[in-house]
Design an enzyme around this catalytic site. Sequence first.
Site, PDB file in Angstrom:
ATOM      1  N   GLU A  52      44.106  26.766  15.493  1.00  0.00           N
ATOM      2  CA  GLU A  52      42.815  26.091  15.991  1.00  0.00           C
ATOM      3  C   GLU A  52      42.375  27.311  17.039  1.00  0.00           C
ATOM      4  O   GLU A  52      43.195  27.499  18.090  1.00  0.00           O
ATOM      5  CB  GLU A  52      43.383  24.732  16.654  1.00  0.00           C
ATOM      6  N   LYS A 108      44.753  13.190  17.226  1.00  0.00           N
ATOM      7  CA  LYS A 108      45.550  13.860  18.143  1.00  0.00           C
ATOM      8  C   LYS A 108      45.822  13.035  19.145  1.00  0.00           C
ATOM      9  O   LYS A 108      44.929  12.492  19.743  1.00  0.00           O
ATOM     10  CB  LYS A 108      44.624  15.007  18.481  1.00  0.00           C
TER      11      LYS A 108
END
Length: 183
Positions: A40, A129
């Site tokens: 990411e 998340k």
Amino acid sequence: MTVLDIIEQHKIVAIVRLDDLSIAQDLTTALVDGGIRAIEFTLTNPDAVATIGDMRQVVDDSVAIGAGSVTTIEQVKAVADVGGQFIVSPVTKPDVIQACVDLDLPTMPGALTPTEIQMAWEWGASAVKVFPAHQFSIGYIKDVLAPLPHLRLLPTGGVTVDNIRAYLEAGSFGVGVGSSLVN
């Protein structure tokens, strides 16, 4: 293999939050050589979108390259346009989740409370998340999953090489690891 398959199998999303992405190719190669298969690049760096596109050309289909710190529909579209494969956000925004769903782009919005986590899931999150995870004990993951076992949780924020196993044993789908892996 889908992005979710990659994360589920390899368990770690490496979070690259750097001021200088000129080393992105070497860093990506090192992470992949070390067994990382989901990377990411955070949009806190203005070069991140272009870097995501560049790194998609460097890796094969066994590696997923995505964007973090995404908070707008425009950012989602920009990442999709360069071939980004997933979206991570520090917050839960229904319009951002919907943009990802519309583009068939896995999304992992940030949430903390059971209500926020469940709402993100119901709005279409691929995984949630849990952020910032270090604000609670690792047992928090197990506590949330006890009544909500259908969730895919990705604790992020304070996850280190010393506590990854504990997060996974608590039932996490995977973990996001930033500065303790890429500093």
